[in-house]
Design a protein around this motif. Structure first.
Motif, short mmCIF file in Angstrom:
data_model
loop_
_atom_site.label_atom_id
_atom_site.label_comp_id
_atom_site.label_asym_id
_atom_site.label_seq_id
_atom_site.Cartn_x
_atom_site.Cartn_y
_atom_site.Cartn_z
N ILE A 34 3.93 -5.91 9.31
CA ILE A 34 2.46 -6.46 9.39
C ILE A 34 1.94 -6.82 7.95
N GLU A 35 0.92 -7.67 7.80
CA GLU A 35 0.25 -7.91 6.42
C GLU A 35 -0.62 -6.65 6.18
N ASN A 90 2.16 4.26 8.90
CA ASN A 90 2.89 3.25 9.96
C ASN A 90 4.14 2.79 9.12
N THR A 91 5.16 2.51 10.34
CA THR A 91 6.44 2.27 9.83
C THR A 91 6.59 0.81 10.05
N GLN A 92 5.80 0.02 10.16
CA GLN A 92 5.81 -1.38 10.17
C GLN A 92 5.83 -2.06 8.86
N VAL A 93 5.42 -1.29 7.73
CA VAL A 93 5.29 -1.70 6.25
C VAL A 93 6.35 -0.96 5.56
N SER A 94 6.88 -1.76 5.10
CA SER A 94 8.04 -1.50 4.11
C SER A 94 7.54 -0.75 2.82
N GLY A 95 8.24 0.41 2.46
CA GLY A 95 7.81 1.13 1.42
C GLY A 95 8.10 0.40 -0.07
N GLN A 96 9.16 -0.77 -0.03
CA GLN A 96 9.45 -1.30 -1.13
C GLN A 96 8.30 -2.28 -1.33
N ARG A 97 8.04 -3.02 -0.26
CA ARG A 97 6.84 -3.90 -0.30
C ARG A 97 5.59 -3.39 -0.98
N VAL A 98 5.25 -2.09 -0.47
CA VAL A 98 3.80 -1.59 -0.86
C VAL A 98 4.15 -1.10 -2.47
N TRP A 144 -4.23 9.00 -13.57
CA TRP A 144 -4.04 8.66 -12.26
C TRP A 144 -4.91 7.69 -11.71
N ALA A 145 -4.48 6.66 -10.62
CA ALA A 145 -5.22 6.02 -9.96
C ALA A 145 -4.86 6.49 -8.20
N GLU A 146 -5.72 6.10 -7.46
CA GLU A 146 -5.62 6.59 -6.23
C GLU A 146 -6.03 5.16 -5.22
N GLY A 147 -5.63 5.05 -4.09
CA GLY A 147 -6.14 3.95 -3.36
C GLY A 147 -5.51 4.00 -1.96
N VAL A 148 -5.67 3.05 -1.07
CA VAL A 148 -5.19 3.04 0.46
C VAL A 148 -4.32 1.82 0.41
N ILE A 149 -3.80 1.76 1.50
CA ILE A 149 -2.88 0.73 1.97
C ILE A 149 -3.42 0.49 3.43
N ASN A 150 -4.16 -0.82 3.47
CA ASN A 150 -4.97 -1.08 5.00
C ASN A 150 -4.28 -2.37 5.41
N GLU A 151 -4.30 -2.63 6.61
CA GLU A 151 -3.95 -3.89 7.18
C GLU A 151 -4.57 -4.82 6.95
N GLY A 152 -4.05 -6.06 7.07
CA GLY A 152 -4.37 -7.51 6.85
C GLY A 152 -4.52 -7.93 5.30
N ARG A 153 -4.56 -9.17 5.26
CA ARG A 153 -4.28 -9.86 3.83
C ARG A 153 -5.36 -9.36 2.93
N GLU A 154 -6.82 -9.10 3.41
CA GLU A 154 -7.78 -8.65 2.47
C GLU A 154 -7.85 -7.17 2.50
N GLY A 155 -7.06 -6.46 3.28
CA GLY A 155 -7.18 -5.06 3.41
C GLY A 155 -8.34 -4.45 4.05
N THR A 156 -8.80 -5.14 5.08
CA THR A 156 -10.18 -4.85 5.78
C THR A 156 -9.67 -4.15 7.06
N GLY A 157 -8.43 -4.19 7.43
CA GLY A 157 -8.22 -3.65 8.88
C GLY A 157 -8.00 -2.10 8.59
N ASN A 158 -6.90 -1.69 9.85
CA ASN A 158 -6.85 -0.22 9.92
C ASN A 158 -6.05 0.19 8.69
N ARG A 159 -6.17 1.68 8.42
CA ARG A 159 -5.69 2.38 7.44
C ARG A 159 -4.14 2.65 7.63
N LEU A 160 -3.21 2.20 6.77
CA LEU A 160 -1.88 2.32 7.32
C LEU A 160 -1.09 3.33 5.99
N GLY A 161 -2.01 3.86 5.17
CA GLY A 161 -1.41 4.83 4.34
C GLY A 161 -2.09 4.94 3.16
#
Length: 182
Positions: A34-35, A90-98, A144-161
């Motif tokens: 997923i994006e 979420n397992t639909q997102v590759s750790g490498q791509r993240v 350090w920096a902290e952040g979220v990985i969210n669904e969608g191209r703009e990151g406005t969807g569900n939290r993936l990690g």
């Protein structure tokens, strides 16, 4: 070439084409990624590390034979490696791509972000009084920096990690203490 041999080659070629086409179709039918977007939330300070250098390690801090104050420029260096910690839900997102998106966002070395040795620099000017020797203590603060990985191209969807990235040290380091001894 005989007709029989020619037809056998044709059958083999058709079989190979069939296998290639089947493989391509199967690739398209598998679970797709997923994006997503990585979003920076905050900068965080981490551990504070002290480092001390005296006239014994750095002779330039020895002004015991001087008759006037001595201004000394000393440069502290600290090697480090970036560190990326991902916590995916979420397992639909590759750790490498993240990791690739985090590397791009924070402008980390693209080929080996966690293996490439980086260098933090801390130039300081100190004054050693006449007739004395210096001992300098500095403090390095982790960044350090902290952040979220969210669904969608703009990151406005569900939290993936979530993720945390070690970016190095706040530069320059801080002069914590200067001891002058006879």
């Amino acid at each position: 070439m005989s007709k029989r041999r020619h037809s056998r080659h044709l059958v083999i070629i058709l079989d190979l084409l069939s296998l290639m086409l089947t493989g391509l179709l199967l690739q398209g039918c598998g679970p797709s990624e997923i994006e997503f977007a990585v979003k920076h939330l905050r900068d965080q300070t981490g551990e504070q590390i002290t480092e001390t250098v005296s006239y014994e390690q750095y002779p330039g801090l020895d002004n015991s034979k001087g008759t006037a104050p001595l201004q000394v420029q000393i440069e502290f260096k600290r090697n480090f490696r970036h560190q990326i910690i991902e916590r995916m839900t979420n397992t639909q997102v590759s750790g490498q791509r993240v990791q690739e998106k985090i590397v791009e966002l924070y402008k980390l070395p693209p080929n080996d972000p966690e293996g490439t040795v980086q260098k933090a620099l801390c130039p300081l000017n100190v004054v050693i009084p006449a007739g004395q020797k210096g001992k300098i203590t500095v403090e390095w603060t982790e960044r350090w920096a902290e952040g979220v990985i969210n669904e969608g191209r703009e990151g406005t969807g569900n939290r993936l990690g979530t993720y945390t990235v070690f970016l190095g040290y706040i530069e320059p380091c801080s002069l914590v203490k200067q001891d002058n001894v006879n």
